[in-house]
Scaffold this motif. Structure first.
Motif, mmCIF file in Angstrom:
data_model
loop_
_atom_site.group_PDB
_atom_site.id
_atom_site.type_symbol
_atom_site.label_atom_id
_atom_site.label_comp_id
_atom_site.label_asym_id
_atom_site.label_seq_id
_atom_site.Cartn_x
_atom_site.Cartn_y
_atom_site.Cartn_z
ATOM 1 N N ARG A 130 36.394 37.553 42.597
ATOM 2 C CA ARG A 130 37.375 37.635 43.681
ATOM 3 C C ARG A 130 38.769 37.902 43.120
ATOM 4 N NH1 ARG A 130 37.839 33.348 48.777
ATOM 5 N NH2 ARG A 130 39.686 34.303 49.759
ATOM 6 N N SER A 131 39.120 37.220 42.041
ATOM 7 C CA SER A 131 40.413 37.460 41.405
ATOM 8 C C SER A 131 40.505 38.868 40.843
ATOM 9 C CB SER A 131 40.642 36.442 40.281
ATOM 10 O OG SER A 131 40.675 35.126 40.778
ATOM 11 N N SER A 132 39.365 39.421 40.419
ATOM 12 C CA SER A 132 39.350 40.777 39.869
ATOM 13 C C SER A 132 39.642 41.826 40.933
ATOM 14 C CB SER A 132 37.988 41.070 39.227
ATOM 15 O OG SER A 132 37.788 40.236 38.106
ATOM 16 N N HIS A 133 39.589 41.426 42.193
ATOM 17 C CA HIS A 133 39.945 42.325 43.296
ATOM 18 C C HIS A 133 41.334 42.036 43.850
ATOM 19 C CE1 HIS A 133 36.115 44.515 44.375
ATOM 20 N NE2 HIS A 133 35.695 43.661 43.451
ATOM 21 N N ARG A 134 41.802 40.789 43.700
ATOM 22 C CA ARG A 134 43.046 40.388 44.351
ATOM 23 C C ARG A 134 44.197 40.182 43.375
ATOM 24 N NH1 ARG A 134 43.379 42.692 47.849
ATOM 25 N NH2 ARG A 134 44.966 41.379 48.828
ATOM 26 N N VAL A 135 43.948 40.207 42.090
ATOM 27 C CA VAL A 135 45.008 40.125 41.074
ATOM 28 C C VAL A 135 44.986 41.446 40.316
ATOM 29 C CG1 VAL A 135 45.840 38.942 39.010
ATOM 30 C CG2 VAL A 135 44.797 37.622 40.880
ATOM 31 N N ARG A 136 46.094 42.153 40.330
ATOM 32 C CA ARG A 136 46.070 43.533 39.839
ATOM 33 C C ARG A 136 45.735 43.621 38.353
ATOM 34 N NH1 ARG A 136 50.754 48.227 40.558
ATOM 35 N NH2 ARG A 136 49.371 49.987 40.108
ATOM 36 N N TRP A 137 46.176 42.647 37.550
ATOM 37 C CA TRP A 137 45.869 42.688 36.119
ATOM 38 C C TRP A 137 44.360 42.659 35.903
ATOM 39 C CZ3 TRP A 137 47.431 44.003 31.551
ATOM 40 C CH2 TRP A 137 46.774 43.502 30.421
ATOM 41 N N PHE A 138 43.676 41.788 36.631
ATOM 42 C CA PHE A 138 42.221 41.738 36.506
ATOM 43 C C PHE A 138 41.563 42.973 37.121
ATOM 44 C CE2 PHE A 138 42.972 36.956 36.495
ATOM 45 C CZ PHE A 138 42.820 36.842 35.128
ATOM 46 N N TRP A 139 42.139 43.465 38.208
ATOM 47 C CA TRP A 139 41.630 44.677 38.853
ATOM 48 C C TRP A 139 41.692 45.866 37.909
ATOM 49 C CZ3 TRP A 139 38.601 46.644 42.301
ATOM 50 C CH2 TRP A 139 38.794 47.945 42.804
ATOM 51 N N ALA A 140 42.686 45.884 37.023
ATOM 52 C CA ALA A 140 42.837 47.004 36.096
ATOM 53 C C ALA A 140 41.600 47.203 35.242
ATOM 54 C CB ALA A 140 44.060 46.793 35.199
ATOM 55 N N PRO A 192 63.159 50.709 38.489
ATOM 56 C CA PRO A 192 64.323 49.818 38.478
ATOM 57 C C PRO A 192 64.156 48.654 39.450
ATOM 58 C CG PRO A 192 65.000 52.116 38.591
ATOM 59 C CD PRO A 192 63.522 52.106 38.806
ATOM 60 N N GLY A 193 64.695 47.518 39.062
ATOM 61 C CA GLY A 193 64.649 46.353 39.924
ATOM 62 C C GLY A 193 64.715 45.079 39.110
ATOM 63 N N PRO A 194 64.856 43.940 39.779
ATOM 64 C CA PRO A 194 64.902 42.653 39.068
ATOM 65 C C PRO A 194 63.620 42.417 38.266
ATOM 66 C CG PRO A 194 65.576 42.411 41.364
ATOM 67 C CD PRO A 194 65.012 43.788 41.234
ATOM 68 N N LEU A 195 63.755 41.771 37.117
ATOM 69 C CA LEU A 195 62.607 41.533 36.246
ATOM 70 C C LEU A 195 61.514 40.748 36.968
ATOM 71 C CD1 LEU A 195 61.270 41.677 33.456
ATOM 72 C CD2 LEU A 195 62.516 39.571 32.843
ATOM 73 N N GLY A 196 61.924 39.782 37.793
ATOM 74 C CA GLY A 196 60.943 38.976 38.519
ATOM 75 C C GLY A 196 60.049 39.817 39.412
ATOM 76 N N LEU A 197 60.640 40.805 40.085
ATOM 77 C CA LEU A 197 59.854 41.686 40.946
ATOM 78 C C LEU A 197 58.975 42.615 40.121
ATOM 79 C CD1 LEU A 197 62.251 42.721 43.872
ATOM 80 C CD2 LEU A 197 60.160 41.361 43.999
ATOM 81 N N ARG A 198 59.485 43.080 39.006
ATOM 82 C CA ARG A 198 58.686 43.957 38.141
ATOM 83 C C ARG A 198 57.428 43.242 37.656
ATOM 84 N NH1 ARG A 198 62.468 47.480 34.022
ATOM 85 N NH2 ARG A 198 64.137 48.061 35.456
ATOM 86 N N LEU A 199 57.606 42.000 37.224
ATOM 87 C CA LEU A 199 56.476 41.252 36.681
ATOM 88 C C LEU A 199 55.418 40.959 37.734
ATOM 89 C CD1 LEU A 199 58.306 38.712 34.335
ATOM 90 C CD2 LEU A 199 57.003 40.746 33.672
ATOM 91 N N GLN A 200 55.818 40.902 38.998
ATOM 92 C CA GLN A 200 54.862 40.583 40.054
ATOM 93 C C GLN A 200 53.766 41.641 40.204
ATOM 94 O OE1 GLN A 200 56.325 39.016 43.848
ATOM 95 N NE2 GLN A 200 58.249 38.454 42.827
ATOM 96 N N HIS A 201 53.987 42.829 39.648
ATOM 97 C CA HIS A 201 52.934 43.840 39.687
ATOM 98 C C HIS A 201 51.702 43.391 38.897
ATOM 99 C CE1 HIS A 201 55.035 47.019 41.814
ATOM 100 N NE2 HIS A 201 56.101 46.810 41.059
ATOM 101 N N LEU A 202 51.866 42.414 38.023
ATOM 102 C CA LEU A 202 50.737 41.930 37.220
ATOM 103 C C LEU A 202 49.808 41.029 38.018
ATOM 104 C CD1 LEU A 202 52.600 41.087 33.884
ATOM 105 C CD2 LEU A 202 51.076 43.034 34.299
ATOM 106 N N TRP A 203 50.354 40.200 38.900
ATOM 107 C CA TRP A 203 49.508 39.210 39.592
ATOM 108 C C TRP A 203 49.407 39.412 41.102
ATOM 109 C CZ3 TRP A 203 54.081 37.423 37.110
ATOM 110 C CH2 TRP A 203 55.133 37.069 37.958
ATOM 111 N N ARG A 204 50.179 40.312 41.650
ATOM 112 C CA ARG A 204 50.033 40.619 43.073
ATOM 113 C C ARG A 204 48.761 41.446 43.302
ATOM 114 N NH1 ARG A 204 53.371 38.371 47.188
ATOM 115 N NH2 ARG A 204 55.459 38.024 46.317
ATOM 116 N N PRO A 205 48.291 41.544 44.557
ATOM 117 C CA PRO A 205 47.108 42.376 44.837
ATOM 118 C C PRO A 205 47.364 43.840 44.489
ATOM 119 C CG PRO A 205 47.558 40.879 46.670
ATOM 120 C CD PRO A 205 48.741 40.786 45.742
#
Length: 310
Positions: free
Chosen positions: A127-137, A287-300
Motif C-alpha cells: 500500500r505504501s508502494s502506491h501512496r508514497v512516491r519514493w516507494f512507488w519509484a 524553485p520553492g521552499p526546501l520543505g515543499l521540495r522534499l515532500q515529493h519524496l513521501w507524498r502520493p
C-alpha cells in the motif's frame, strides 16, 4: 562489526540452517528468500511458455518482445537482491532479532502466525508502494505493462533493495521471529503471487475469493481505471483489503485497462527502472521552499505543489 557478525550467526543457528548456509558458495548464501525465488524461476518460465501458447494470437494479452524484457527486468531485480540483500537488509534484521522482545520458537502455530503477519506487513508495504512516491519509484516498473500475463509478475525493479521496502518486515524480527523464516515466508508469498498474474483463470469459488488474493482480484489491482486504482494490495490474502477498506471488485460496465496513468513506452531496462526517480528529481529541482521540495519524496505519486499565491 563483530557485534553484527555475532547477531548474524545467532540468527542462522536458531533457524537450524547454519550448516546449510556455510556449505553454500558465498554469492549464493546472501539471501535465502531470493534463493527460493531463483529456484522457482524455471517453473515460472515453463508456466509462462504454456500460457503463451494459449494467448499468443492476442496482442492485447501478450507481446513476445515485452515478455522477454519482463524476464530481463526480473533478472536484474534478482541480481541486485542476491548481491546486496545480505549486506543491507539482513544485518538490520539480525540486529533487531538480537534485541527481540520475545523468544518465539518455530512451531506449527508460530509458523502459521508468521505466515499471516508476513502478509500483513506485505499489505502495508505494498500500500505504501502506491501512496508514497519514493516507494512507488521502485514499484511503478511492475505496473507499467499494459498487459497481464505470467511474465508481468517478473517485471520488477532492480532498485528494490536500495529503496527500503524491506524495512516493513523488521518489526517481525524485533518481535521475535527468526529473520531466516521471515525471508522464507516472504519468498513463498512471492511464489504464490506469480500465479495470480494471468487472464486465463476466472473467478474461483466465493469462499476462496473472499479470503485469498486471486487472479480476479489482482487483475483489478493492475488496472489504471478510476475506481480501481490503489485497491487490492494483499499478497496471499485479500482479507486485509476488506478490513482496511481498500478492496474492489471488477465491475461489468468497466473493463480493466492495464498500466499506469502516465504510461511509459520504452524498451530500455534502465528507463523502466529509473524513470520515476528521474521525475522525482526533476520535481524537486523546481524553485520553492526546501520543505515543499522534499515532500515529493513521501507524498502520493499524483501530488503537486500548491499553486504559489501572487
Amino acid at each position: 562489526m563483530e557485534h553484527l557478525t555475532d547477531a548474524f550467526s545467532q540468527v542462522l543457528a536458531e533457524s537450524g540452517l547454519s550448516s546449510l548456509w556455510h556449505s553454500l558458495p558465498a554469492w549464493l548464501a546472501l539471501d535465502e528468500r531470493q534463493l527460493i525465488f531463483v529456484l522457482a524461476t524455471p517453473v515460472f518460465i515453463g508456466l509462462f511458455a504454456w500460457e503463451y501458447l494459449k494467448i499468443r494470437h492476442d496482442h492485447a494479452l501478450v507481446d513476445a518482445g515485452e515478455s522477454v524484457r519482463n524476464f530481463m527486468l526480473g533478472a536484474g531485480y534478482q541480481t541486485t537482491e542476491l548481491l546486496f540483500a545480505g549486506l543491507i537488509a539482513f544485518p538490520v534484521h539480525a540486529l533487531a532479532y538480537q534485541h527481540r522482545l520475545f523468544d518465539i520458537p518455530l512451531t506449527l502455530t508460530s509458523a502459521l502466525a508468521l505466515w499471516v503477519l508476513t502478509d500483513l506487513c506485505f499489505y502495508w508495504m505494498h500500500r505504501s508502494s502506491h501512496r508514497v512516491r519514493w516507494f512507488w519509484a521502485a514499484h511503478v516498473t511492475h505496473h507499467s505493462s499494459e498487459r497481464m500475463n505470467f511474465s508481468t509478475a517478473m517485471r520488477q525493479n532492480a532498485t528494490n533493495i536500495f529503496n527500503g521496502g524491506w524495512l516493513f518486515y523488521v518489526p517481525l524480527s524485533l518481535l521475535g521471529f527468526n529473520p531466516v523464516w521471515i525471508g522464507v515466508c516472504y519468498a513463498l508469498s512471492l511464489v504464490y503471487q506469480f500465479f495470480i498474474h494471468t487472464t486465463l483463470v476466472g473467478k474461483l469459488h466465493p469462499a476462496i475469493e473472499y479470503v485469498f488474493n486471486t487472479p480476479n482480484h489482482h487483475r483489478v489491482h493492475h488496472a489504471r481505471n478510476p475506481g480501481y486504482i490503489d485497491t487490492n494490495f494483499g499478497g496471499v490474502f485479500i482479507v486485509f483489503d476488506r478490513l482496511f477498506g481498500t478492496f474492489a471488485s471488477e465491475r461489468a460496465n468497466q473493463p480493466i485497462e492495464y498500466g499506469i496513468t502516465r504510461q511509459i513506452h520504452s524498451k530500455s531496462l534502465l528507463v523502466n527502472w529509473l524513470h520515476e526517480y528521474i521525475d522525482i528529481a526533476r520535481d524537486m529541482r523546481k524553485p520553492g521552499p526546501l520543505g515543499l521540495r522534499l515532500q515529493h519524496l513521501w507524498r502520493p505519486p499524483e501530488w503537486e505543489r500548491p499553486a504559489r499565491s501572487e
